[in-house]
Design a protein around this motif. Structure first.
Motif, PDB file in Angstrom:
ATOM      1  N   ALA A   1       0.801  -1.044   0.072  1.00 22.10           N
ATOM      2  CA  ALA A   1      -0.122   0.098  -0.152  1.00 22.10           C
ATOM      3  C   ALA A   1       0.763   1.031   0.123  1.00 22.10           C
ATOM      4  O   ALA A   1       0.613   2.345  -0.628  1.00 22.10           O
ATOM      5  N   VAL A   2       1.879   1.240   0.645  1.00 17.98           N
ATOM      6  CA  VAL A   2       2.869   2.344   0.789  1.00 17.98           C
ATOM      7  C   VAL A   2       4.302   1.798   0.628  1.00 17.98           C
ATOM      8  O   VAL A   2       4.826   0.758   1.296  1.00 17.98           O
ATOM      9  N   ARG A   3       5.073   2.506  -0.141  1.00 20.45           N
ATOM     10  CA  ARG A   3       6.685   2.312  -0.281  1.00 20.45           C
ATOM     11  C   ARG A   3       7.251   3.645  -0.559  1.00 20.45           C
ATOM     12  O   ARG A   3       6.965   4.296  -1.350  1.00 20.45           O
ATOM     13  N   THR A   4       8.377   3.854   0.265  1.00 21.91           N
ATOM     14  CA  THR A   4       8.824   4.972   0.117  1.00 21.91           C
ATOM     15  C   THR A   4      10.393   4.539   0.060  1.00 21.91           C
ATOM     16  O   THR A   4      10.689   3.673   0.967  1.00 21.91           O
ATOM     17  N   ARG A   5      11.317   5.515  -0.304  1.00 22.16           N
ATOM     18  CA  ARG A   5      12.509   5.218  -0.374  1.00 22.16           C
ATOM     19  C   ARG A   5      13.382   6.750  -0.323  1.00 22.16           C
ATOM     20  O   ARG A   5      12.873   7.413  -1.225  1.00 22.16           O
ATOM     21  N   GLY A   6      14.206   6.645   0.881  1.00 19.12           N
ATOM     22  CA  GLY A   6      14.936   7.859   1.170  1.00 19.12           C
ATOM     23  C   GLY A   6      13.885   9.130   1.337  1.00 19.12           C
ATOM     24  O   GLY A   6      14.585  10.174   1.027  1.00 19.12           O
ATOM     25  N   LEU A   7      12.839   8.869   1.851  1.00 20.95           N
ATOM     26  CA  LEU A   7      11.902  10.173   1.807  1.00 20.95           C
ATOM     27  C   LEU A   7      12.502  10.980   2.862  1.00 20.95           C
ATOM     28  O   LEU A   7      12.792  10.868   3.998  1.00 20.95           O
ATOM     29  N   THR A   8      12.493  12.119   2.259  1.00 18.55           N
ATOM     30  CA  THR A   8      13.230  13.228   3.253  1.00 18.55           C
ATOM     31  C   THR A   8      12.588  14.606   3.000  1.00 18.55           C
ATOM     32  O   THR A   8      11.992  14.837   1.985  1.00 18.55           O
ATOM     33  N   LYS A   9      12.409  15.352   4.055  1.00 21.45           N
ATOM     34  CA  LYS A   9      11.717  16.716   3.994  1.00 21.45           C
ATOM     35  C   LYS A   9      12.709  17.535   5.038  1.00 21.45           C
ATOM     36  O   LYS A   9      12.814  17.238   6.056  1.00 21.45           O
ATOM     37  N   TYR A  10      12.905  18.617   4.121  1.00 19.77           N
ATOM     38  CA  TYR A  10      13.802  19.671   5.314  1.00 19.77           C
ATOM     39  C   TYR A  10      12.860  20.847   5.311  1.00 19.77           C
ATOM     40  O   TYR A  10      12.115  21.357   4.446  1.00 19.77           O
TER      41      TYR A  10
END
Ligand SMILES: Nc1ncnc2c1ncn2[C@@H]1O[C@H](COP(=O)(O)OP(=O)(O)O)[C@@H](O)[C@H]1O
Ligand SMILES: [Mg+2]
Lengths: 262, 310
Positions: free
Chosen positions: B11-20
């Motif tokens: 359902a969800v896949r993130t890779r290296g998800l980044t927020k500055y």
């Protein structure tokens, strides 16, 4: 990529109508009081200024003062109503009411919200202009023969100002900020753009400046239509308002995205 | 966390998800894999980046780096399409104050477009699901906090979503309502939906989640099934006593697998032989202590520390 999302071209879709409809449903609940205010205020203006002062002024620009004032006020009323909706109501929905936050959890996009709000603000402008038309006709000040043509024009004028208002709202840290918009933009236009007296009564040095302001063009379109005539050179005025409207819409979309999508 | 095997739909896949935000990495290189039909809990102290993560998954928050796929679609380009299949319950209620309970659902459904069938039967079903039938015509302002939360949940279900994001669904609610919401979450799981929830309540995660992800300062500290994490990190019982550390160390002499922690006026003894220490306390006529199995909260403290966050 992030800047692309914020700065890309506005994408208008029909989903905007859903936002317009939401506002209509809210308005319907308060319709009676809203209509009374819409009718009551112009009645006071036209009676107080139009009848009262008109008695001393007599004719202005070849028509009774009451007629001059009423036809000008159709335009200011569209401007004011649309602007106030685009400033105060939109700000409330954007901040403490969190309406947009909720809407953005659905397939809606910021672009839909902005376009929907502009259309709604324009509709509010038309509603209040229509109230003045009613009062004006009832008082015998306006000529009803071409009057219906001015309805779409008031919507167009309202949409033009709503874009500017939403641009301001996207910047605004609080309600106080709107005083700048009103004092620096709205009030000067209302006083100088030919609503209370013709523009050519102003010093010739500032007349060209006034000629650029959107309310001048709105009055130039609406006054003839409200007094039984056709506007001279309508295309020029439609274009001038269109430029302001498109610029306002565009900046409102980009700035509102910047504010909401972070 | 264990990556979901290739044949299980995610359902969800993130890779290296980044927020500055400015120079601060609020979410830092997050790799998430959430299998369909499971309930995953994001745990973490305030400011860990839970809400920011959820907002990125909705496509409403530009991603600084990395990528996120939700229900098979890239959220940065297909946000609107993804949201058509999402149910979102925000951390702070944002019901429409201008409308009644019923109108809130109807208007919200309209935001999904004409293709969404939302009729009276569906309305009745949703109101029944959150026990708000009696409040149909009430304005939102007239609802209690618990009712508002339930309405937010019903609202998130108008589009029959595949994935439900619950951001602190029970914070500030009384135990009755909390239990009711837990029961509803289980119902939703039974219907085959995927749930991602954030919470401060360890108990909530322990009861509902197949897997928990503990976050701190934007990073995953640890992840796994609650019971597995407890076994892995604590593997002991916990004895809580209101006695100074030295007294307890003295008392637990020659019991070799004890770990101590002293916070405020309480000493925590982690040991598989915690019952032996308890016996000694009893022998001395001390009865004000608590012997309990280790839980996720202990893992939480071990992995994220006990410093206060704001
Ligand atoms: N719009 C924003 N601008 C700047 N900083 C933000 C913004 N939103 C969140 N933050 C910061 O990001 C961090 C994580 O916030 P959040 O994701 O809300 O944490 P959590 O939900 O885990 O409590 C906090 O330090 C918060 O102050
Ligand atoms: Mg949060």
């Amino acid at each position: 990529m992030a800047t692309g999302l914020i700065a890309s071209l506005p994408r208008p879709t029909l989903r905007a109508l859903t936002i317009w409809r939401r506002n209509l449903l809210v308005w319907r609940k308060l319709m009676i009081s809203s209509l009374l205010i819409n009718l009551g205020e112009p009645l006071l203006y036209l009676l107080g200024l139009g009848y009262g002062m008109g008695r001393f002024i007599g004719d202005m620009a070849g028509m009774p003062y009451l007629t001059f004032l009423a036809s000008g006020m159709i335009a200011t009323s569209a401007m004011n109503s649309a602007t106030y909706e685009g400033l105060y109501s939109v700000f409330a929905r954007m901040t403490h009411q969190r309406t947009y936050e909720a809407i953005l959890a659905t397939p809606m996009e910021v672009d839909d919200i902005v376009l929907g709000e502009i259309c709604w603000a324009a509709t509010k402008g038309t509603l209040s202009s229509a109230a003045i038309m009613l009062v004006g006709v009832a008082l015998g000040a306006l000529n009803a023969s071409h009057l219906l043509w001015s309805l779409p024009v008031t919507w167009y004028v309202g949409a033009c100002f709503a874009g500017l208002a939403l641009t301001c709202t996207a910047f605004a840290p609080s309600y106080d900020f709107f005083n700048y918009f009103i004092t620096l933009l709205l009030t000067p236009m209302m006083l100088l753009c030919g609503v209370f007296f013709p523009v050519d009564a102003l010093p010739s040095a500032i007349q060209p400046v006034i000629g650029w302001l959107p309310l001048t063009h709105a009055v130039a379109l609406i006054r003839p239509l409200a007094t039984g005539e056709w506007p001279a050179a309508p295309l020029q005025h439609v274009l001038a308002l269109g430029v302001v409207g498109v610029a306002g819409y565009w900046s409102a979309v980009v700035l509102t995205r910047r504010r909401l999508l972070r | 966390m264990a990556a979901v095997p290739g044949d299980v739909p995610v359902a969800v896949r993130t890779r290296g998800l980044t927020k500055y935000y400015g120079a601060q990495a609020v979410v830092n290189e997050l790799d998430l894999d959430i299998a369909r039909g499971t309930c995953v809990g994001l745990l973490g102290p305030n400011g860990a980046g839970k809400t920011t993560t959820i907002r990125m998954l909705t496509g409403n928050l530009p991603i600084t780096a990395g990528r996120a796929e939700v229900l098979g679609l890239d959220v940065s380009t297909r946000g609107s399409t993804v949201r058509a299949r999402l149910g979102i319950v925000p951390q702070t209620d944002n019901l429409d104050p201008d409308f009644t309970v019923e109108e809130n659902l109807r208007i919200y459904a309209s935001y999904f477009g004409h293709t969404l069938q939302f009729d009276d039967a569906r309305m009745a079903q949703l109101l029944d699901f959150v026990a708000l039938d009696g409040k149909r015509a009430h304005k939102v302002d007239a609802l209690s906090g618990g009712m508002r939360r339930r309405l937010s949940i019903a609202r998130a279900l108008v589009n029959d979503p595949d994935l439900i994001l619950l951001d602190e669904p029970t914070t500030g609610l009384d135990p009755q309502i909390r239990h009711m919401i837990w029961a509803r979450v289980r119902d939703l799981l039974r219907q085959g939906r995927t749930i991602l929830l954030t919470t401060h309540y360890i108990e909530e995660a322990e009861r509902l989640c197949d897997e928990v992800i503990i976050m701190d300062q934007g990073r995953i500290v640890t992840a796994g099934a609650p019971r597995k994490l407890v076994a892995e990190y604590i593997n002991a019982d916990v004895l809580e006593v209101g006695l100074p550390l030295v007294d307890m160390q003295e008392l637990a002499r020659e019991i070799d697998d004890v770990r101590f922690e002293h916070i405020g006026t309480t000493t925590y003894c982690y040991s598989r032989q915690a019952d032996r220490i308890a016996e000694r306390l009893k022998a001395r006529g001390i009865f004000s202590w608590l012997l309990r199995p280790a839980n996720l909260e202990d893992v939480f403290f071990v992995t994220t520390g006990r410093d206060l966050r704001d």
